[in-house]
Design a protein around this motif. Sequence first.
Motif, PDB file in Angstrom:
ATOM      1  N   SER A  85       0.854  -1.187   0.000  1.00 27.70           N
ATOM      2  CA  SER A  85       0.000   0.000   0.000  1.00 27.70           C
ATOM      3  C   SER A  85       0.887   1.233   0.000  1.00 27.70           C
ATOM      4  N   GLU A  86       0.655   2.110  -0.948  1.00 28.53           N
ATOM      5  CA  GLU A  86       1.478   3.314  -1.082  1.00 28.53           C
ATOM      6  C   GLU A  86       2.958   2.962  -1.140  1.00 28.53           C
ATOM      7  N   GLY A  87       3.248   1.859  -1.815  1.00 24.22           N
ATOM      8  CA  GLY A  87       4.631   1.440  -1.996  1.00 24.22           C
ATOM      9  C   GLY A  87       5.276   0.841  -0.773  1.00 24.22           C
ATOM     10  N   MET A  88       4.490   0.469   0.251  1.00 22.58           N
ATOM     11  CA  MET A  88       5.037  -0.086   1.485  1.00 22.58           C
ATOM     12  C   MET A  88       4.403  -1.435   1.786  1.00 22.58           C
ATOM     13  N   LEU A  89       5.230  -2.332   2.294  1.00 26.93           N
ATOM     14  CA  LEU A  89       4.774  -3.664   2.677  1.00 26.93           C
ATOM     15  C   LEU A  89       4.172  -3.603   4.070  1.00 26.93           C
ATOM     16  N   ALA A  90       3.059  -4.283   4.254  1.00 31.14           N
ATOM     17  CA  ALA A  90       2.438  -4.329   5.578  1.00 31.14           C
ATOM     18  C   ALA A  90       3.354  -5.024   6.560  1.00 31.14           C
ATOM     19  N   ASN A  91       3.376  -4.487   7.758  1.00 30.29           N
ATOM     20  CA  ASN A  91       4.137  -5.107   8.839  1.00 30.29           C
ATOM     21  C   ASN A  91       3.116  -5.699   9.805  1.00 30.29           C
ATOM     22  N   THR A  92       2.848  -6.997   9.663  1.00 35.00           N
ATOM     23  CA  THR A  92       1.783  -7.636  10.446  1.00 35.00           C
ATOM     24  C   THR A  92       2.258  -7.813  11.870  1.00 35.00           C
ATOM     25  N   ALA A  93       2.114  -6.748  12.632  1.00 38.14           N
ATOM     26  CA  ALA A  93       2.731  -6.666  13.947  1.00 38.14           C
ATOM     27  C   ALA A  93       2.015  -7.523  14.973  1.00 38.14           C
ATOM     28  N   ASP A  94       2.682  -7.751  16.099  1.00 35.54           N
ATOM     29  CA  ASP A  94       2.124  -8.558  17.180  1.00 35.54           C
ATOM     30  C   ASP A  94       0.951  -7.879  17.872  1.00 35.54           C
ATOM     31  N   THR A  95       0.664  -6.642  17.508  1.00 36.96           N
ATOM     32  CA  THR A  95      -0.504  -5.968  18.065  1.00 36.96           C
ATOM     33  C   THR A  95      -1.802  -6.544  17.513  1.00 36.96           C
ATOM     34  N   GLY A  96      -1.694  -7.326  16.424  1.00 40.14           N
ATOM     35  CA  GLY A  96      -2.874  -7.895  15.800  1.00 40.14           C
ATOM     36  C   GLY A  96      -3.432  -7.035  14.689  1.00 40.14           C
ATOM     37  N   SER A  97      -2.952  -5.800  14.552  1.00 36.31           N
ATOM     38  CA  SER A  97      -3.405  -4.923  13.478  1.00 36.31           C
ATOM     39  C   SER A  97      -2.359  -4.869  12.375  1.00 36.31           C
ATOM     40  N   VAL A  98      -2.799  -4.503  11.191  1.00 35.32           N
ATOM     41  CA  VAL A  98      -1.882  -4.355  10.062  1.00 35.32           C
ATOM     42  C   VAL A  98      -1.316  -2.942  10.097  1.00 35.32           C
ATOM     43  N   GLU A  99      -0.006  -2.848  10.116  1.00 38.49           N
ATOM     44  CA  GLU A  99       0.653  -1.555  10.211  1.00 38.49           C
ATOM     45  C   GLU A  99       1.661  -1.402   9.068  1.00 38.49           C
ATOM     46  N   TYR A 100       1.895  -0.170   8.687  1.00 37.16           N
ATOM     47  CA  TYR A 100       2.898   0.148   7.675  1.00 37.16           C
ATOM     48  C   TYR A 100       3.908   1.063   8.345  1.00 37.16           C
ATOM     49  N   ASN A 101       4.873   0.456   9.014  1.00 40.77           N
ATOM     50  CA  ASN A 101       5.721   1.253   9.907  1.00 40.77           C
ATOM     51  C   ASN A 101       7.191   0.862   9.861  1.00 40.77           C
ATOM     52  N   THR A 102       7.665   0.403   8.694  1.00 42.51           N
ATOM     53  CA  THR A 102       9.094   0.146   8.561  1.00 42.51           C
ATOM     54  C   THR A 102       9.632   0.843   7.315  1.00 42.51           C
ATOM     55  N   ALA A 103      10.848   1.332   7.429  1.00 42.83           N
ATOM     56  CA  ALA A 103      11.512   1.928   6.269  1.00 42.83           C
ATOM     57  C   ALA A 103      12.270   0.883   5.462  1.00 42.83           C
ATOM     58  N   ASP A 104      12.473  -0.288   6.034  1.00 47.83           N
ATOM     59  CA  ASP A 104      13.310  -1.290   5.373  1.00 47.83           C
ATOM     60  C   ASP A 104      12.579  -2.575   5.002  1.00 47.83           C
ATOM     61  N   GLY A 105      11.418  -2.867   5.613  1.00 53.39           N
ATOM     62  CA  GLY A 105      10.732  -4.115   5.311  1.00 53.39           C
ATOM     63  C   GLY A 105      10.443  -4.261   3.832  1.00 53.39           C
ATOM     64  N   THR A 106      10.005  -3.189   3.183  1.00 49.40           N
ATOM     65  CA  THR A 106       9.696  -3.236   1.752  1.00 49.40           C
ATOM     66  C   THR A 106      10.958  -3.442   0.923  1.00 49.40           C
ATOM     67  N   LEU A 107      12.045  -2.821   1.341  1.00 47.85           N
ATOM     68  CA  LEU A 107      13.308  -2.967   0.599  1.00 47.85           C
ATOM     69  C   LEU A 107      13.860  -4.379   0.750  1.00 47.85           C
ATOM     70  N   TRP A 108      13.667  -4.986   1.919  1.00 44.44           N
ATOM     71  CA  TRP A 108      14.031  -6.395   2.076  1.00 44.44           C
ATOM     72  C   TRP A 108      13.143  -7.280   1.202  1.00 44.44           C
ATOM     73  N   PHE A 109      11.912  -6.870   0.979  1.00 41.62           N
ATOM     74  CA  PHE A 109      11.017  -7.615   0.089  1.00 41.62           C
ATOM     75  C   PHE A 109      11.565  -7.605  -1.337  1.00 41.62           C
ATOM     76  N   LEU A 110      12.008  -6.453  -1.826  1.00 44.65           N
ATOM     77  CA  LEU A 110      12.626  -6.400  -3.156  1.00 44.65           C
ATOM     78  C   LEU A 110      13.805  -7.363  -3.227  1.00 44.65           C
ATOM     79  N   HIS A 111      14.606  -7.351  -2.181  1.00 46.27           N
ATOM     80  CA  HIS A 111      15.770  -8.240  -2.117  1.00 46.27           C
ATOM     81  C   HIS A 111      15.334  -9.699  -2.162  1.00 46.27           C
ATOM     82  N   ALA A 112      14.305 -10.053  -1.386  1.00 41.44           N
ATOM     83  CA  ALA A 112      13.856 -11.442  -1.328  1.00 41.44           C
ATOM     84  C   ALA A 112      13.348 -11.923  -2.684  1.00 41.44           C
ATOM     85  N   VAL A 113      12.577 -11.094  -3.363  1.00 42.43           N
ATOM     86  CA  VAL A 113      12.093 -11.474  -4.692  1.00 42.43           C
ATOM     87  C   VAL A 113      13.267 -11.684  -5.642  1.00 42.43           C
ATOM     88  N   GLY A 114      14.228 -10.782  -5.588  1.00 45.73           N
ATOM     89  CA  GLY A 114      15.402 -10.920  -6.450  1.00 45.73           C
ATOM     90  C   GLY A 114      16.180 -12.183  -6.182  1.00 45.73           C
TER      91      GLY A 114
END
Length: 634
Positions: free
Chosen positions: A336-365
Amino acid sequence: MRRLAFGSQVCGRLDEGAAREWLVPDGRGGYAMGTVNGLRTRRYHGLLIVAGDTPATRQLGLAALDPVLTLQSGTTVRLATHEWADGTIAPAGHELLAGFELVDGLPRWRWRIGDVVLEREIAMVSGRPAVAVVHRLLTGGPVRLALEALTTWRDAHGERTAGGPPPEVTPVDGGCVVDGAYRLRGPDFRRGGDWYRGVRYRAEEARGLQPVEDLWYAGSFHAELRQPGATAQVSAWAGDLTDPPAAASTTVSAARARNRAIVAAAKPADDAQATLALAADAFVIRTSTGTDVVAGYPWFGAWSRDTMLSYEGLFLSTGRAEEGRDLLRGYAATLSEGMLANTADTGSVEYNTADGTLWFLHAVGRHVAATGDFDLAAELLPALLDVVDHHLKGTRYGIAADPADGLLRQGADGKALTWMDARVDGVPVTPRRGKPVEINALWVNGLATVIKLAFQARTGAGAAVRAHPDALAGFTRRFPAPTGWLYDVVDGPDGDDAALRPNQLLAWSLPYAPLRPEPATLQRIGSALMTPLGLRTLAPTDAGYRGRHQGSPAERDSAYHTGSVWPWLTGPFVAAWGKLGVAADQTLSDADDHLGEYGLGSVSETADGDAPHEATGCPFQAWSVAETLRARRL
């Protein structure tokens, strides 16, 4: 696999045996967990911990199944071990343990009382919340065996006391149902009904948390073991209570066979790799939405940063690419808005990392590079191009590329968006606002990855084609510091931060790293930060360094990224040296003994920065295992 076994000298010494923990996962995020000598030291220890809709929402059910032997002489011997609020240890069954070992990843105990030897094995049913406990008479007998069920049903992070109502125990054929949530089945069930008050958890006390709770004695199972080979088998399960699992002994055999197959599929080169391949399996789970990753046991759920950072080690190093493909597609749907959801232990879906999405690009590659799955590259590429576009124009929390140098900046009040994300009283300990070094190494790497994937998919790479050379040039110009290493953050609120931290390792270790490593720089980093379990998060010479990751939650969080050791950092350290053709065998072998001293067969989340570097945090941590395994495969 590496043999992990302990004799009476470890099992019989309370502190030593209790410091070593075992884990048996159920493949859903639930588990059974305890210590070598049977002492429950954490609120999370038990035989049936059940995951909810997410792996972070767990409930503790069956806390213990205490064996009580009656010998031919009529003597009764209690084999369990408990600690009580006043410090009393009673019973002290650990003193009768002849040995403990992990057999194909499953725990096995042997108690000896004269010529009587009783064995216990535990396994879980893969894919459902169900545990099997088998007691077997190995020598001596006949003996009578009672198995006393200590129960509860409460949030795994909390406690339940006699101040509230007891669990509701409903007798059913072969056992009972507790609080309508889970069922016990075994031989000759006899209903109990009493509180065991003041059970103490020493590990929780050391963490500054509530260390005492009460357990409910639901009843006991009874069997006469007349000759060697005779067994008493008990199962406990949640979910569909009308659908019992297979006999406990069948569950144990099936679990062993499955674990052997997991190891074989990974094609390990040695015992350490085999042990780590099985350790990796604990974190790969199936939920109602597909494949996911538990960040760490016993308390973490799924976090996108941890999942993507761990991806290569957990999936590609273990022969699980098909499951990984499912995971990558599932996570791509959360963008969403170029960011990967961070399914946090709070139980809610949050978009609160600067690097999670970039690690996703790396993982796909890495997935496409390892598997040649160009169809996946083509499928995900539009989403990846959208990630680039949003990062260039700006997205949440000030994450945006700076037109002046092509680098990513990030930061917002009260937020810690990098992996160094600890907060105390809502205030980030290491906010790292500005342009962090590893974020920008990942950004350069991610742009290059998207360009490569576009080429493989025979399509255009969009704005990445222009953004990559700008970011690469900006990184090369901005991050080298006069100290001889890289700035940790540039353009921060107080200028450029030259604190010696390990984050800069990604600038050399990633596949499309912006810089080539220099031996002198890596030697400086290793000299200041390296320990037997990994790298410190801050050099001891820094005024903000904290060498002990101990004490209250606030004290631990303050030290989390200001000196504590993180084993996952071994991966980029070894990879950076590998770019120079230098093997890091000693760095890897230093950690071998750790497989048998905290979370058995696994790698801990953290450790003290000061010697002797006592392991801390989760005993079983996904990215620690993943990066240790990946480093061994380089």
